[in-house]
Design an enzyme around this catalytic site. Structure first.
Site, PDB file in Angstrom:
ATOM      1  N   LEU A  24     -15.710 -64.549 -57.188  1.00  0.00           N
ATOM      2  CA  LEU A  24     -15.724 -64.214 -58.613  1.00  0.00           C
ATOM      3  C   LEU A  24     -14.282 -64.230 -59.120  1.00  0.00           C
ATOM      4  O   LEU A  24     -13.372 -63.819 -58.409  1.00  0.00           O
ATOM      5  CB  LEU A  24     -16.328 -62.812 -58.821  1.00  0.00           C
ATOM      6  CG  LEU A  24     -17.816 -62.664 -58.503  1.00  0.00           C
ATOM      7  CD1 LEU A  24     -18.247 -61.215 -58.673  1.00  0.00           C
ATOM      8  CD2 LEU A  24     -18.652 -63.572 -59.390  1.00  0.00           C
ATOM      9  N   GLU A  31     -19.378 -53.642 -63.828  1.00  0.00           N
ATOM     10  CA  GLU A  31     -20.238 -54.746 -64.270  1.00  0.00           C
ATOM     11  C   GLU A  31     -21.152 -55.154 -63.123  1.00  0.00           C
ATOM     12  O   GLU A  31     -22.359 -55.342 -63.280  1.00  0.00           O
ATOM     13  CB  GLU A  31     -19.356 -55.922 -64.724  1.00  0.00           C
ATOM     14  CG  GLU A  31     -20.055 -56.945 -65.613  1.00  0.00           C
ATOM     15  CD  GLU A  31     -20.991 -57.882 -64.887  1.00  0.00           C
ATOM     16  OE1 GLU A  31     -22.022 -58.261 -65.453  1.00  0.00           O
ATOM     17  OE2 GLU A  31     -20.703 -58.230 -63.718  1.00  0.00           O
TER      18      GLU A  31
HETATM   19  N1  LIG Z   1     -20.091 -64.941 -62.248  1.00  0.00           N
HETATM   20  C1  LIG Z   1     -21.311 -64.957 -61.721  1.00  0.00           C
HETATM   21  O1  LIG Z   1     -22.243 -64.359 -62.259  1.00  0.00           O
HETATM   22  C2  LIG Z   1     -21.560 -65.719 -60.446  1.00  0.00           C
HETATM   23  C3  LIG Z   1     -22.832 -65.699 -59.875  1.00  0.00           C
HETATM   24  C4  LIG Z   1     -23.039 -66.441 -58.707  1.00  0.00           C
HETATM   25  C5  LIG Z   1     -22.007 -67.150 -58.136  1.00  0.00           C
HETATM   26  N2  LIG Z   1     -20.775 -67.117 -58.727  1.00  0.00           N
HETATM   27  C6  LIG Z   1     -19.676 -67.911 -58.179  1.00  0.00           C
HETATM   28  O2  LIG Z   1     -20.094 -69.271 -58.161  1.00  0.00           O
HETATM   29  C7  LIG Z   1     -19.546 -69.921 -56.995  1.00  0.00           C
HETATM   30  C8  LIG Z   1     -20.673 -70.399 -56.102  1.00  0.00           C
HETATM   31  O3  LIG Z   1     -21.551 -71.245 -56.842  1.00  0.00           O
HETATM   32  P1  LIG Z   1     -21.811 -72.788 -56.422  1.00  0.00           P
HETATM   33  O4  LIG Z   1     -22.631 -73.393 -57.502  1.00  0.00           O
HETATM   34  O5  LIG Z   1     -20.507 -73.385 -56.068  1.00  0.00           O
HETATM   35  O6  LIG Z   1     -22.613 -72.687 -55.056  1.00  0.00           O
HETATM   36  P2  LIG Z   1     -24.044 -72.076 -54.616  1.00  0.00           P
HETATM   37  O7  LIG Z   1     -25.130 -72.653 -55.444  1.00  0.00           O
HETATM   38  O8  LIG Z   1     -23.964 -70.619 -54.520  1.00  0.00           O
HETATM   39  O9  LIG Z   1     -24.104 -72.650 -53.130  1.00  0.00           O
HETATM   40  C9  LIG Z   1     -24.130 -74.037 -52.916  1.00  0.00           C
HETATM   41  C10 LIG Z   1     -24.963 -74.335 -51.692  1.00  0.00           C
HETATM   42  O10 LIG Z   1     -26.196 -73.629 -51.775  1.00  0.00           O
HETATM   43  C11 LIG Z   1     -27.262 -74.502 -51.444  1.00  0.00           C
HETATM   44  N3  LIG Z   1     -28.013 -74.776 -52.669  1.00  0.00           N
HETATM   45  C12 LIG Z   1     -27.596 -74.611 -53.944  1.00  0.00           C
HETATM   46  N4  LIG Z   1     -28.584 -74.931 -54.802  1.00  0.00           N
HETATM   47  C13 LIG Z   1     -29.627 -75.307 -54.053  1.00  0.00           C
HETATM   48  C14 LIG Z   1     -30.928 -75.725 -54.373  1.00  0.00           C
HETATM   49  N5  LIG Z   1     -31.348 -75.825 -55.644  1.00  0.00           N
HETATM   50  N6  LIG Z   1     -31.752 -76.038 -53.373  1.00  0.00           N
HETATM   51  C15 LIG Z   1     -31.340 -75.919 -52.090  1.00  0.00           C
HETATM   52  N7  LIG Z   1     -30.100 -75.509 -51.719  1.00  0.00           N
HETATM   53  C16 LIG Z   1     -29.268 -75.209 -52.696  1.00  0.00           C
HETATM   54  C17 LIG Z   1     -26.631 -75.748 -50.889  1.00  0.00           C
HETATM   55  O11 LIG Z   1     -26.453 -75.474 -49.504  1.00  0.00           O
HETATM   56  P3  LIG Z   1     -26.641 -76.642 -48.402  1.00  0.00           P
HETATM   57  O12 LIG Z   1     -25.460 -77.552 -48.611  1.00  0.00           O
HETATM   58  O13 LIG Z   1     -26.592 -75.894 -47.116  1.00  0.00           O
HETATM   59  O14 LIG Z   1     -27.944 -77.312 -48.692  1.00  0.00           O
HETATM   60  C18 LIG Z   1     -25.311 -75.796 -51.589  1.00  0.00           C
HETATM   61  O15 LIG Z   1     -24.312 -76.500 -50.883  1.00  0.00           O
HETATM   62  C19 LIG Z   1     -18.681 -68.863 -56.313  1.00  0.00           C
HETATM   63  O16 LIG Z   1     -17.360 -68.953 -56.827  1.00  0.00           O
HETATM   64  C20 LIG Z   1     -19.324 -67.565 -56.763  1.00  0.00           C
HETATM   65  O17 LIG Z   1     -18.433 -66.454 -56.688  1.00  0.00           O
HETATM   66  C21 LIG Z   1     -20.545 -66.420 -59.866  1.00  0.00           C
END
Ligand SMILES: NC(=O)c1ccc[n+]([C@@H]2O[C@H](COP(=O)([O-])OP(=O)(O)OC[C@H]3O[C@@H](n4cnc5c(N)ncnc54)[C@H](OP(=O)(O)O)[C@@H]3O)[C@@H](O)[C@H]2O)c1
Length: 186
Positions: A24, A31
């Site tokens: 984050l 929050e």
């Molecule tokens: N501010 C907020 O409210 C908030 C909330 C959540 C996250 N975040 C931030 O967002 C970032 C992470 O988000 P991101 O989008 O980079 O990654 P993510 O979606 O959390 O993780 C990505 C991995 O998850 C799996 N994945 C994602 N979507 C999928 C789907 N629809 N079906 C199957 N597998 C799926 C895949 O793994 P595989 O490669 O193993 O298939 C993919 O490589 C971090 O910085 C976190 O701190 C912020």
């Protein structure tokens, strides 16, 4: 198959940024606590919620979420990670898991907590009725962004039961809780 409410919850800065380098961009414990204690973990007695997230959005640390099953989405993991209860290959599989026996009687709400793809897919799903999006009223260095969603499809509510309407401030950062409700088309 049951049609359970599917909801998104996130916090985004003024540019809709949500993450940086896998973390984050901010440290806002109150929050975060709102998200944990007031929203995703609230269910009727005897019921539980699904908290669904991509592999990169696991909540860091040894936090257990009361009244929730944690569901990790991944196509590459072969076993359920520590601190999670279920592993699903995609969002439809997670929705199906919650909607069929033996879990369908127990599960109340499906919360998608990130990241980008799960948010994108969830907001387009017919069962998605609400988006809880904290507006962090500042700009942060971010590399991950909340997907765009139609403001004609999801309407920002003036107020919502249990959600404070006043601007919050923590560590010198102002933010406000927002709830967007899907507009029912006749
Ligand atoms: N501010 C907020 O409210 C908030 C909330 C959540 C996250 N975040 C931030 O967002 C970032 C992470 O988000 P991101 O989008 O980079 O990654 P993510 O979606 O959390 O993780 C990505 C991995 O998850 C799996 N994945 C994602 N979507 C999928 C789907 N629809 N079906 C199957 N597998 C799926 C895949 O793994 P595989 O490669 O193993 O298939 C993919 O490589 C971090 O910085 C976190 O701190 C912020």
């Amino acid at each position: 198959m049951d049609h359970k409410p599917l909801r998104l919850i996130a916090a985004a800065d003024s540019n809709m940024g949500i993450g940086i380098s896998g973390n984050l961009p901010w440290r806002l414990p109150n929050e975060f606590n709102y998200f944990l204690s007031k929203i995703t973990t609230v269910s009727d007695p005897g019921k539980k919620n699904f908290v669904i997230y991509g592999k990169g959005s696991a909540i860091k640390g040894n936090l257990s979420l009361p009244n929730c099953y944690c569901v990790v989405l991944s196509r590459t993991l072969s076993s359920v990670p520590e601190n999670a209860d279920y592993l699903c290959r995609d969002l439809p599989s997670a929705i199906q898991l919650a909607s069929e026996p033996p879990l369908n009687e127990e599960i109340e709400i499906l919360w998608v907590i990130g990241g980008v793809k799960p948010f994108e897919e969830a907001m387009k799903h017919p069962n998605c009725d609400q988006i809880y999006l904290t507006n962090i009223m500042a700009e942060f260095n971010c590399d991950t962004f909340f997907p765009k969603f139609g403001q004609d499809t999801f309407k920002l509510l003036d107020e919502f039961p249990g959600v404070p309407t006043e601007i919050q401030e923590e560590n010198g950062i102002k933010y406000k809780f927002q709830v967007f409700q899907k507009v029912c088309k006749e």
